[in-house]
Design a protein around this motif. Structure first.
Motif, PDB file in Angstrom:
ATOM      1  N   ARG A  62       3.646   5.957  -5.877  1.00  0.00           N
ATOM      2  CA  ARG A  62       3.793   5.131  -7.401  1.00  0.00           C
ATOM      3  C   ARG A  62       2.640   6.225  -7.772  1.00  0.00           C
ATOM      4  O   ARG A  62       3.111   7.125  -8.830  1.00  0.00           O
ATOM      5  CB  ARG A  62       3.083   4.332  -8.108  1.00  0.00           C
ATOM      6  N   GLU A  63       1.722   6.460  -6.471  1.00  0.00           N
ATOM      7  CA  GLU A  63       0.757   7.770  -7.516  1.00  0.00           C
ATOM      8  C   GLU A  63       1.077   9.132  -7.274  1.00  0.00           C
ATOM      9  O   GLU A  63       2.009   9.449  -8.571  1.00  0.00           O
ATOM     10  CB  GLU A  63      -0.606   8.096  -6.388  1.00  0.00           C
ATOM     11  N   GLU A  95       0.891  -1.661  -0.085  1.00  0.00           N
ATOM     12  CA  GLU A  95       0.033  -0.095   0.151  1.00  0.00           C
ATOM     13  C   GLU A  95       0.554   1.208  -0.615  1.00  0.00           C
ATOM     14  O   GLU A  95       0.555   2.486  -1.271  1.00  0.00           O
ATOM     15  CB  GLU A  95      -1.037  -0.096   1.142  1.00  0.00           C
ATOM     16  N   HIS A  97       3.754   1.779  -0.866  1.00  0.00           N
ATOM     17  CA  HIS A  97       4.311   1.270  -2.761  1.00  0.00           C
ATOM     18  C   HIS A  97       2.955   2.181  -3.570  1.00  0.00           C
ATOM     19  O   HIS A  97       3.904   3.106  -4.699  1.00  0.00           O
ATOM     20  CB  HIS A  97       4.747   0.084  -3.166  1.00  0.00           C
ATOM     21  N   ASP A  98       1.912   1.849  -3.215  1.00  0.00           N
ATOM     22  CA  ASP A  98       1.117   2.376  -4.357  1.00  0.00           C
ATOM     23  C   ASP A  98       0.898   3.941  -3.893  1.00  0.00           C
ATOM     24  O   ASP A  98       0.946   4.483  -5.442  1.00  0.00           O
ATOM     25  CB  ASP A  98      -0.257   1.707  -3.688  1.00  0.00           C
ATOM     26  N   GLN A  99       0.867   4.150  -3.079  1.00  0.00           N
ATOM     27  CA  GLN A  99       0.811   6.067  -2.370  1.00  0.00           C
ATOM     28  C   GLN A  99       2.205   6.082  -2.943  1.00  0.00           C
ATOM     29  O   GLN A  99       1.996   7.253  -3.914  1.00  0.00           O
ATOM     30  CB  GLN A  99       0.384   6.021  -1.336  1.00  0.00           C
TER      31      GLN A  99
END
Length: 62
Positions: free
Chosen positions: A31-32, A25, A27-29
């Protein structure tokens, strides 16, 4: 449009690989944020590290 990459002059040879394990999660933030800024995650993390070194009064090498 290609993402911005780190253009810091390299020393002799290749840079050392650095592996980092982070929660998916997080990592997703990250990446955004990097996609919004059109920069690679690697470049973003290096820039962050350099800023933190300067904040601590240390001039980054490389």
């Amino acid at each position: 449009m290609p993402k911005t990459k780190d253009r810091t002059p390299k020393g002799e040879g290749r840079s050392t690989a650095f592996q980092l394990r982070i929660h998916p999660e997080l990592h997703d933030q990250l990446r955004e944020v990097t996609e919004d800024e059109n920069i690679t995650l690697s470049c973003w993390l290096k820039d962050l590290a350099r800023r933190e070194l300067r904040r601590c009064g240390i001039e980054p090498k490389g």
